[in-house]
Design a protein around this motif. Structure first.
Motif, mmCIF file in Angstrom:
data_model
loop_
_atom_site.group_PDB
_atom_site.id
_atom_site.type_symbol
_atom_site.label_atom_id
_atom_site.label_comp_id
_atom_site.label_asym_id
_atom_site.label_seq_id
_atom_site.Cartn_x
_atom_site.Cartn_y
_atom_site.Cartn_z
ATOM 1 N N MET A 150 0.841 -1.186 0.000
ATOM 2 C CA MET A 150 0.000 0.000 0.000
ATOM 3 C C MET A 150 0.882 1.243 0.000
ATOM 4 O O MET A 150 1.999 1.217 0.527
ATOM 5 N N THR A 151 0.378 2.325 -0.584
ATOM 6 C CA THR A 151 1.085 3.604 -0.640
ATOM 7 C C THR A 151 0.356 4.618 0.217
ATOM 8 O O THR A 151 -0.859 4.819 0.066
ATOM 9 N N LEU A 152 1.081 5.273 1.112
ATOM 10 C CA LEU A 152 0.543 6.273 2.034
ATOM 11 C C LEU A 152 1.132 7.632 1.691
ATOM 12 O O LEU A 152 2.356 7.769 1.557
ATOM 13 N N THR A 153 0.287 8.640 1.570
ATOM 14 C CA THR A 153 0.736 10.023 1.315
ATOM 15 C C THR A 153 0.523 10.834 2.581
ATOM 16 O O THR A 153 -0.414 11.632 2.694
ATOM 17 N N LEU A 154 1.399 10.664 3.537
ATOM 18 C CA LEU A 154 1.232 11.282 4.849
ATOM 19 C C LEU A 154 1.402 12.794 4.805
ATOM 20 O O LEU A 154 0.820 13.504 5.635
ATOM 21 N N GLY A 155 2.209 13.301 3.884
ATOM 22 C CA GLY A 155 2.407 14.746 3.810
ATOM 23 C C GLY A 155 1.114 15.489 3.557
ATOM 24 O O GLY A 155 0.850 16.527 4.178
ATOM 25 N N GLN A 156 0.274 14.986 2.663
ATOM 26 C CA GLN A 156 -1.001 15.633 2.375
ATOM 27 C C GLN A 156 -2.005 15.395 3.490
ATOM 28 O O GLN A 156 -2.791 16.293 3.818
ATOM 29 N N TRP A 157 -2.003 14.220 4.073
ATOM 30 C CA TRP A 157 -2.981 13.930 5.123
ATOM 31 C C TRP A 157 -2.739 14.749 6.381
ATOM 32 O O TRP A 157 -3.689 15.182 7.034
ATOM 33 N N LEU A 158 -1.478 14.958 6.716
ATOM 34 C CA LEU A 158 -1.140 15.640 7.969
ATOM 35 C C LEU A 158 -0.688 17.078 7.766
ATOM 36 O O LEU A 158 -0.365 17.756 8.743
ATOM 37 N N GLY A 159 -0.662 17.552 6.527
ATOM 38 C CA GLY A 159 -0.254 18.931 6.269
ATOM 39 C C GLY A 159 1.222 19.176 6.477
ATOM 40 O O GLY A 159 1.606 20.236 6.973
ATOM 41 N N LEU A 160 2.059 18.215 6.087
ATOM 42 C CA LEU A 160 3.502 18.330 6.262
ATOM 43 C C LEU A 160 4.145 18.574 4.898
ATOM 44 O O LEU A 160 4.032 17.735 4.005
ATOM 45 N N PRO A 161 4.804 19.701 4.686
ATOM 46 C CA PRO A 161 5.368 19.993 3.367
ATOM 47 C C PRO A 161 6.618 19.173 3.089
ATOM 48 O O PRO A 161 7.449 18.944 3.966
#
Length: 771
Positions: A292-303
């Motif tokens: 699975m691929t997780l895009t944590l930067g967009q989910w948590l607002g981390l640039p």
């Protein structure tokens, strides 16, 4: 020795943190004045590198200027303010560059700890135990490396023979038709596979599952490929599609992949729900997949935080060969910004941010389900709303995405016999209204982060995806309430516009000099063109005349300052020389509107004819003046004699014997179009004007209450304007009356109101000449 080195490193790290904080303050400060030297740097043409160099503050200010361009300070769109978590992530990137120049042994020890910690935390948070992690900048890169890993696993000779090993059995990659566009083509291009190796599985035709992969059809496709000698390799499933946020039937797909020895990869925004304590069974099935691929930067607002692909594979050698693992310390340091950000947030705040996004979606969904016009239906008898059809809403949310659209039921069954048949482009016009609705919502409530999405079955829809935007935009419940309020205000206007669009077409057909212009891409009541009564035989002159009249018509309509908006339409349109009317207002009287446009168009046309006639009269008057002037000169010569025309001799004769000339002056009368004698002017010291009968030009005088110009005598019921047309027929229409200015004789001293579409009456110029 270690303690001494630690005392050296600690101040360096503190200084780096201070420097990045100062740099961000400079970039976020939009009120700093721009020096003359820096203005020159804003030119698009690059200049030579300066020999003496520049300080850091000047470079940061230059970056700020390049970001905002030449916008005014008031109109600069400032980016979202970066909080502490964002600064931590940016500091992590700075440390990655710093650590690349240190001792490799120390860096290796650091990277090992960073990777192991981050992998462990993510596996526990998202319930994907006993897996490895690959950190990558491009969110497609993880799937690409996983696909290469599967190729190495299924084709034993692939590492040595390359693409020749694939010739025996062609690999096949399966994806859903709801996958994000271009993903399958990207994989084939990067892996060197033919596009025939990509199989797109259509969505199910079962009611309520229109946006999910058809599992039965997928099973048949796999069996057909096996019979034809192909090798099913990989299946890409969605836990939250890119468009509507739907989740596939992951449990059934996993069983099918195990049956045919296929790799199952899952991606999507709904994977974030795995971090919560209570997860639906449909999303929980994603934990059984292979990667699975997780895009944590967009989910948590981390640039600038890398994406993460979690995968389960027992052979570390293949992971190293395919790039999922690396022995280079610099590549392993990619996880450092995420490692620092996760520690800074903590588990509780990670869960809180995801839960906050879900609550925003649920709050909006609860309000929208109460609006009858925010829906769609493939089966009119069931009247299932679009939100329920797309998100499969039950007691627990399966997706944080809310997709909705304005859809006004215009079927004859719903409206009885009051409405005639609608145009065939009604669906396309509803898509236009939804695009306008999305633009207005995004502009008026920017913190909501709504955007436009096009779905194959539903058309243009508005998408609210707070999990991807709320952390960065700071979306709160008050923003959702503001969004609902704006939707409630716009939906009645959208319904009214759809209904009045047909009434507008009928009213235009009653005027011979007006033409209704059909443009389904224009969000408004419609478009209209004024056609002059007199048509020039030449096509170029006729088009120029139509262009000038409609251009003046648009200008004068915009000067009325009413609530109705008039414009020239979109920039790229096939129809030119038109007046486009914007969205309808609550009490818009279409009959009055069309009457005003027709009257004003006639006024402009008559004014243009008056100018043309005046031009001809002036030309004839000039010719007559030249003829009379020549005749007067001949009479003067016969009366005074030839000797008086000689300069010196004539002066002496005139001194001894003055001559009383009988030649009288002439003045050109614009009203009468004739040359008149000036004898009475000099004797009576006043300028009389002939009584002339001039046909008055119909004028549309600007009313003092311009905003009420197109209002009905009784407002429409916006809630039932489409479902009950009989109410509209009961509304009495006021007759549009425009005052016509009278043309008086020269004895009157009353002021005549001038028309906004033509110059003042010529008699007023004559009065000024008398004074």
């Amino acid at each position: 020795m270690d303690r001494d080195q630690q005392m050296i490193i600690d101040p360096i790290l503190a200084e780096m943190a201070k420097n990045i904080d100062d740099a961000m303050k400079i970039l976020e400060n939009g009120q700093r004045e721009i020096e003359e030297r820096q203005k020159c740097m804003l030119k698009d043409i690059p200049g030579p590198l300066q020999g003496h160099g520049q300080d850091v503050n000047s470079i940061l200010q230059l970056i700020h200027n390049l970001m905002h361009g030449e916008e005014k300070e008031d109109s600069q769109s400032q980016g979202p303010s970066l909080g502490e978590r964002a600064h931590v992530a940016l500091l992590g990137h700075t440390l990655v560059a710093y650590f690349s120049g240190l001792d490799p042994k120390r860096v290796r020890r650091l990277t090992t700890r960073v990777q192991s910690d981050t992998t462990l935390w993510l596996c526990q948070i998202f319930r994907f135990e006993n897996s490895s992690a690959y950190f990558h900048e491009d969110d497609r890169e993880g799937l690409l490396r996983v696909s290469r890993l599967v190729l190495y696993s299924r084709y034993k000779d692939y590492a040595t023979k390359g693409f020749i090993a694939l010739s025996c059995r062609q690999p096949v990659i399966y994806q859903s038709s709801a996958c994000r566009p271009g993903l399958g083509q990207y994989l084939c291009n990067q892996l060197g596979l033919a596009l025939s190796s990509l199989c797109t599985v259509p969505s199910s035709s079962t009611f309520g599952s229109e946006h999910q992969m058809d599992v039965a059809l997928l099973d048949r496709l796999i069996k057909d490929d096996i019979k034809s000698g192909k090798l099913p390799l990989l299946l890409i499933a969605n836990a939250g599609t890119a468009g509507a946020g739907n989740t596939e039937k992951l449990g059934q797909l996993k069983e099918l992949c195990d049956q045919h020895n296929m790799w199952l990869h899952v991606e999507g925004v709904s994977l974030a729900i795995l971090a919560l304590g209570c997860v639906t069974s449909m999303v929980l099935a994603a934990t059984r997949c292979d990667s699975m691929t997780l895009t944590l930067g967009q989910w948590l607002g981390l640039p600038a935080v890398p994406a993460v692909t979690l995968y389960r594979h027992e052979d570390p050698a293949l992971a190293l060969a395919t790039g999922l693992a690396s022995s280079q310390p610099a590549e392993n340091l990619r996880a450092l910004p995420l490692w620092m950000s996760l520690q800074n947030l903590g588990h509780d705040r990670i869960v809180k941010r995801i839960k906050h996004a879900l609550q925003l979606s649920q709050r909006l969904l609860d309000h929208l389900k109460k609006m009858s016009s925010i829906k769609t239906s493939d089966d009119l008898d069931r009247q299932m709303s679009l939100l329920e059809a797309l998100n499969m809403v039950d007691d627990e949310m399966n997706s944080p995405i809310v997709v909705f659209k304005f859809s006004q039921d215009t079927s004859p069954e719903s409206n009885g016999d009051s409405l005639d048949k609608y145009s065939e482009g009604e669906t396309e016009f509803q898509d236009t209204l939804n695009r306008w609705l999305c633009e207005q919502l995004a502009h008026q409530v920017p913190a909501s982060g709504v955007d436009l999405v096009y779905l194959e079955d539903e058309g243009s829809c508005v998408r609210f995806n707070p999990l991807m935007t709320s952390a960065l935009l700071g979306t709160q419940e008050s923003d959702v309430d503001a969004l609902v309020e704006k939707i409630s205000e716009m939906v009645p206007l959208l319904s009214l516009t759809m209904y009045l669009r047909h009434e507008f077409r009928e009213e235009v057909s009653h005027h011979s000099n007006l033409t209704y212009v059909e443009d389904l891409n224009w969000p408004g009541v419609g478009a209209i063109r004024y056609n002059p009564a007199y048509e020039d035989p030449e096509d170029s002159k006729r088009q120029l005349r139509v262009k000038n009249i409609n251009s003046d018509l648009l200008k004068h309509l915009q000067e009325l300052e009413t609530e109705v908006e008039f414009s020239s339409g979109p920039e790229f349109i096939p129809e030119k020389n038109c007046v486009f009317i914007g969205m309808a207002t609550e009490d818009l009287d279409v009959a009055k509107l069309v009457d005003v446009i027709a009257a004003m168009g006639r006024d402009i046309e008559e004014g243009s004819k008056l100018l043309d006639n005046m031009t001809q009269v002036v030309q004839k008057g000039i010719q007559e003046a030249e003829r009379q002037l020549q005749k007067a000169n001949e009479e003067k010569l016969m009366e005074e004699g030839v000797l008086r025309q000689i300069p010196v001799v004539g002066s002496v004769l005139n001194w001894f014997s003055p001559v009383q000339s009988s030649i009288k002056g002439r003045a050109f009368n614009l009203v009468a179009g004739s040359l008149d004698s000036t004898e009475s002017t000099y004797s009576m010291k006043t300028q009389p004007v002939k009584d002339t009968s001039v046909t008055p030009v119909f004028s549309t005088a600007k009313q003092s209450n311009g905003k009420r110009l197109f209002h009905r005598s009784a407002p429409l019921d916006l809630l039932g304007v489409v479902s009950s047309v009989s109410q509209q027929k009961d509304v009495e229409k006021e007759a549009f009356q425009v005052p016509v200015p009278e043309v008086h004789s020269t004895e009157t001293t009353e002021d005549v109101p001038s028309s906004p579409c033509r110059p003042s009456h010529p008699s007023e110029d004559s009065k000024e000449m008398e004074n």
